[in-house]
Enzyme design. Sequence first.
Site, PDB file in Angstrom:
ATOM      1  N   SER A 451      26.038  57.829  62.785  1.00 36.20           N
ATOM      2  CA  SER A 451      25.117  58.148  63.869  1.00 36.20           C
ATOM      3  C   SER A 451      25.258  57.065  64.923  1.00 36.20           C
ATOM      4  O   SER A 451      25.067  55.884  64.633  1.00 36.20           O
ATOM      5  CB  SER A 451      23.683  58.163  63.347  1.00 36.20           C
ATOM      6  OG  SER A 451      23.575  59.080  62.289  1.00 36.20           O
ATOM      7  N   CYS A 644      15.703  59.728  60.452  1.00 33.88           N
ATOM      8  CA  CYS A 644      17.124  59.516  60.185  1.00 33.88           C
ATOM      9  C   CYS A 644      17.317  58.626  58.968  1.00 33.88           C
ATOM     10  O   CYS A 644      16.581  57.670  58.762  1.00 33.88           O
ATOM     11  CB  CYS A 644      17.807  58.880  61.397  1.00 33.88           C
ATOM     12  SG  CYS A 644      19.569  58.540  61.115  1.00 33.88           S
ATOM     13  N   ASP A 689      18.286  63.668  61.158  1.00 39.31           N
ATOM     14  CA  ASP A 689      19.694  63.302  61.111  1.00 39.31           C
ATOM     15  C   ASP A 689      19.818  62.553  59.787  1.00 39.31           C
ATOM     16  O   ASP A 689      19.598  61.351  59.733  1.00 39.31           O
ATOM     17  CB  ASP A 689      19.996  62.380  62.302  1.00 39.31           C
ATOM     18  CG  ASP A 689      21.453  61.940  62.344  1.00 39.31           C
ATOM     19  OD1 ASP A 689      22.290  62.595  61.714  1.00 39.31           O
ATOM     20  OD2 ASP A 689      21.739  60.940  63.029  1.00 39.31           O
ATOM     21  N   TRP A 691      21.565  62.001  55.736  1.00 37.37           N
ATOM     22  CA  TRP A 691      22.797  62.106  54.963  1.00 37.37           C
ATOM     23  C   TRP A 691      22.615  61.547  53.574  1.00 37.37           C
ATOM     24  O   TRP A 691      21.589  60.937  53.303  1.00 37.37           O
ATOM     25  CB  TRP A 691      23.931  61.381  55.698  1.00 37.37           C
ATOM     26  CG  TRP A 691      23.705  59.915  55.881  1.00 37.37           C
ATOM     27  CD1 TRP A 691      23.953  58.935  54.978  1.00 37.37           C
ATOM     28  CD2 TRP A 691      23.189  59.249  57.048  1.00 37.37           C
ATOM     29  NE1 TRP A 691      23.644  57.730  55.499  1.00 37.37           N
ATOM     30  CE2 TRP A 691      23.165  57.875  56.768  1.00 37.37           C
ATOM     31  CE3 TRP A 691      22.741  59.684  58.297  1.00 37.37           C
ATOM     32  CZ2 TRP A 691      22.703  56.918  57.682  1.00 37.37           C
ATOM     33  CZ3 TRP A 691      22.285  58.731  59.200  1.00 37.37           C
ATOM     34  CH2 TRP A 691      22.277  57.362  58.896  1.00 37.37           C
TER      35      TRP A 691
HETATM   36  P1  FAD Z   1      33.048  56.570  50.156  1.00 37.75           P
HETATM   37  O1  FAD Z   1      34.294  56.064  49.583  1.00 37.75           O
HETATM   38  O2  FAD Z   1      33.096  57.813  50.913  1.00 37.75           O
HETATM   39  O3  FAD Z   1      31.976  56.680  48.999  1.00 37.75           O
HETATM   40  C1  FAD Z   1      30.698  57.181  49.290  1.00 37.75           C
HETATM   41  C2  FAD Z   1      29.946  57.502  48.030  1.00 37.75           C
HETATM   42  O4  FAD Z   1      30.622  58.544  47.310  1.00 37.75           O
HETATM   43  C3  FAD Z   1      29.819  56.377  47.037  1.00 37.75           C
HETATM   44  O5  FAD Z   1      28.726  55.564  47.304  1.00 37.75           O
HETATM   45  C4  FAD Z   1      29.666  57.097  45.744  1.00 37.75           C
HETATM   46  O6  FAD Z   1      28.338  57.511  45.569  1.00 37.75           O
HETATM   47  C5  FAD Z   1      30.521  58.320  45.935  1.00 37.75           C
HETATM   48  N1  FAD Z   1      31.857  58.082  45.391  1.00 37.75           N
HETATM   49  C6  FAD Z   1      32.998  57.864  46.084  1.00 37.75           C
HETATM   50  N2  FAD Z   1      34.026  57.683  45.236  1.00 37.75           N
HETATM   51  C7  FAD Z   1      33.531  57.779  43.997  1.00 37.75           C
HETATM   52  C8  FAD Z   1      34.102  57.696  42.696  1.00 37.75           C
HETATM   53  N3  FAD Z   1      35.398  57.450  42.486  1.00 37.75           N
HETATM   54  N4  FAD Z   1      33.295  57.880  41.647  1.00 37.75           N
HETATM   55  C9  FAD Z   1      31.989  58.132  41.823  1.00 37.75           C
HETATM   56  N5  FAD Z   1      31.388  58.218  43.013  1.00 37.75           N
HETATM   57  C10 FAD Z   1      32.144  58.041  44.095  1.00 37.75           C
HETATM   58  N6  FAD Z   1      26.302  55.549  57.182  1.00 37.75           N
HETATM   59  C11 FAD Z   1      25.928  54.396  57.798  1.00 37.75           C
HETATM   60  O7  FAD Z   1      26.071  53.313  57.233  1.00 37.75           O
HETATM   61  N7  FAD Z   1      25.407  54.403  59.067  1.00 37.75           N
HETATM   62  C12 FAD Z   1      25.231  55.561  59.754  1.00 37.75           C
HETATM   63  O8  FAD Z   1      24.770  55.540  60.905  1.00 37.75           O
HETATM   64  C13 FAD Z   1      25.625  56.790  59.127  1.00 37.75           C
HETATM   65  N8  FAD Z   1      25.460  57.972  59.767  1.00 37.75           N
HETATM   66  C14 FAD Z   1      25.838  59.118  59.152  1.00 37.75           C
HETATM   67  C15 FAD Z   1      25.657  60.335  59.820  1.00 37.75           C
HETATM   68  C16 FAD Z   1      26.049  61.515  59.233  1.00 37.75           C
HETATM   69  C17 FAD Z   1      25.855  62.813  59.963  1.00 37.75           C
HETATM   70  C18 FAD Z   1      26.615  61.493  57.942  1.00 37.75           C
HETATM   71  C19 FAD Z   1      27.039  62.754  57.286  1.00 37.75           C
HETATM   72  C20 FAD Z   1      26.773  60.309  57.268  1.00 37.75           C
HETATM   73  C21 FAD Z   1      26.399  59.097  57.857  1.00 37.75           C
HETATM   74  N9  FAD Z   1      26.581  57.890  57.197  1.00 37.75           N
HETATM   75  C22 FAD Z   1      26.178  56.737  57.817  1.00 37.75           C
HETATM   76  C23 FAD Z   1      27.281  57.799  55.888  1.00 37.75           C
HETATM   77  C24 FAD Z   1      28.789  57.564  56.136  1.00 37.75           C
HETATM   78  O9  FAD Z   1      29.363  58.713  56.724  1.00 37.75           O
HETATM   79  C25 FAD Z   1      29.593  57.274  54.865  1.00 37.75           C
HETATM   80  O10 FAD Z   1      29.308  58.235  53.915  1.00 37.75           O
HETATM   81  C26 FAD Z   1      29.305  55.933  54.263  1.00 37.75           C
HETATM   82  O11 FAD Z   1      29.563  54.920  55.216  1.00 37.75           O
HETATM   83  C27 FAD Z   1      30.182  55.678  53.030  1.00 37.75           C
HETATM   84  O12 FAD Z   1      31.536  55.845  53.368  1.00 37.75           O
HETATM   85  P2  FAD Z   1      32.681  55.120  52.563  1.00 37.75           P
HETATM   86  O13 FAD Z   1      33.975  55.772  52.936  1.00 37.75           O
HETATM   87  O14 FAD Z   1      32.586  53.653  52.724  1.00 37.75           O
HETATM   88  O15 FAD Z   1      32.339  55.456  51.075  1.00 37.75           O
END
Ligand code: FAD
Length: 691
Positions: A451, A644, A689, A691
Amino acid sequence: AQLDTLDIVVLAVILLGTAAYFTKGKVWGVTKDPYASSFANANGGAKAGKTRNIIEKMEESGKNCVIFYGSQTGTAEDYASRLAKEGKSRFGLETMVADLEEYDYDNLDSFPEDKVAMFVLATYGEGEPTDNAVDFYEFITAEEPSFTNSNDPPLGNLTYVAFGLGNNTYEHYNSMVRNVDKALEKFGAHRVGEAGEGDDGAGTMEEDFLAWKDPMWAALAEKMGLEEREAVYEPIFGITERENLTKDSPEVYLGEPNKMHLEGTAKGPFNAHNPYIAPIAESKELFNVKDRNCLHLEVDISGSNLSYQTGDHIAIWPTNPGQEVDEMLNILDLKDKQDTVISVKALEPTAKVPFPTPTTYDAIIRYHLEIGAPVSRQFLGTLAAFAPDESIKAEMVKLGSDKDYFHDKISKNHYNISRTLSVVSNGQKWSNIPFSAFIEGLTKLQPRYYSISSSSLVQPKKISVTAVVENQLIPGRSDPFKGVATNYLLALKQKQNGEPNPEAFGLTYELMGPRNKYDGIHVPVHVRHSNFKLPSDPTKPIILVGPGTGVAPMRGFVQERAKQAESGETVGKTILFFGCRKRSEDFLYESEWEEYKKVLGDKFELVTAFSREGSKKVYVQHRLKERSKEINELLQQKAYIYVCGDAANMAREVNTVLGQIIAEQRGVPESKGEEIVKNMRAANQYQEDVW
Ligand code: FAD
């Protein structure tokens, strides 16, 4: 009655497409195939000149089973592909997968009796169809769909099965599959087996899918007289090594998302198919605590034609960490072939290669596959056939078929695919798995959404991001689990600021990108427009509820109002409820609020809830409750309310508390309070908003 109180959590991003379904931050896949359009022509998608007639398509390609999907974030699409593969390998069905958007439905009434249609349908936002299923949904749920023939009943020949992907925290749980199923039955179609429902809210989507499909297959086999055979893996993609090419050959993709990027002519429109490689103008840490990180980034879009509006989302295209890429290459015994150039071709006219080729194993693993994600139990069953020895094979079969065992050994530990293979084989390499199995069995690496935390009025060409770094200790596992995108961003921030130990978390990344194209701290992005928007009239009061990183868009809103006030506009009351653990640790933008306060004066108020300071945990919803009288008055003055952050708990509770406040303050029953909240949502006076 249970369900009524659940009428809560909703994405505010509903109409425009992509935000993922999340379970406590768990990604349910993400955007639609970002490569689909560039490859559709080559691989037989229903583009210009292709038929939109599914029956014709099935006939000409010799299919007797079509799996339609309505997918927003890729999961339904994945499930559709899995059904297609399973139908073919176990039952010899001639299957094809079809994007609902690419076909017409008015001839479903001439669907041949000896064929079957499957519908895998995600429900999006507040009970809506996914973007690609809107037309189908409108057609099939119409009072009298305009079918081509005048059969009675119109769909008397249609045999179908249905599975829905939903989230029980939403009021209209799985309404898409429920309504489509109802409509199909109403028009005389015959469903085989139950209409399945997967629940992302309970975190059981995958298991729900697995539990649904076996009885479905048994019923379908009986109905269609199919004979089950021993499932043999049949690749959908063919891989050829290109001995005349090296990774330095100019036509070889090393992670570039499309041809323009390869040729260095990338230009807009930048979107989910075509990211902009944006410079990060600035990056810094927002927390004052050692073991948790929250990043603030300024992404510069001035070199592009990208634009955004306050409240929109930015998509960040991550790169997998080097260690994970190495582990994957290693366990698959591909280390020597890391840079071997390969072409990947669809062997199936209806399949699409999810990335551009020729490319290398390294580039595919690093830039295109979700190698860090949770492992699918079914996928382990598929890979069992390629185990290095019989005992490993037996273990894989057991993991694939025993849900509890699988949970205990694999998912509980957050193992990804390479770690799983390595644990099961005790480090022995898996040299026999055809690489195509991974292209088919793993999700494409998905952009993550954030966001936007700045106002476009204040900084139209710079996008702020506020992202908390995913770094979790998992009981029983020695190393922490690390999120893909946020640790990549952390590494970029460390590099940008010349921080002493950029590998502090044990991860290294190709920060320079393919052919060093991201050098100088760049990150691939695109912008996604959302409906989370300030009222057009700035004099309207607003109530903002944004604990943790949920404060991101609220910062943009407050920035915008401060700017408006500075330019002499009258702005309405702006009250922000923010919560975090401790003032001294994770109070985001603490000093900035004071600046806004100077400009906005008593038009701005910040209400804080620190959950780990006193003896009792205080959250934003408690603070809202304490302010019942004022909240109600503001709402009666038509204040807009924005929520949010955490969908699973916070947003639901805020919804509930709001209903209570209204009931209590207006002296109406709680059910009436809930109804008023519902109406506020429908009128966009209450926006989420989450997630
Ligand atoms: P990922 O690798 O995608 O992992 C995320 C989660 O998936 C983990 O915590 C775990 O629960 C699960 N997971 C992944 N791999 C495994 C595995 N091997 N085994 C078990 N579980 C697993 N985030 C913010 O910090 N700030 C924002 O403003 C923000 N805004 C958003 C707005 C929207 C509309 C949406 C949809 C999401 C938003 N998010 C926000 C969340 C963000 O998009 C990400 O999901 C977040 O930062 C995590 O991404 P990542 O790739 O680091 O983690």
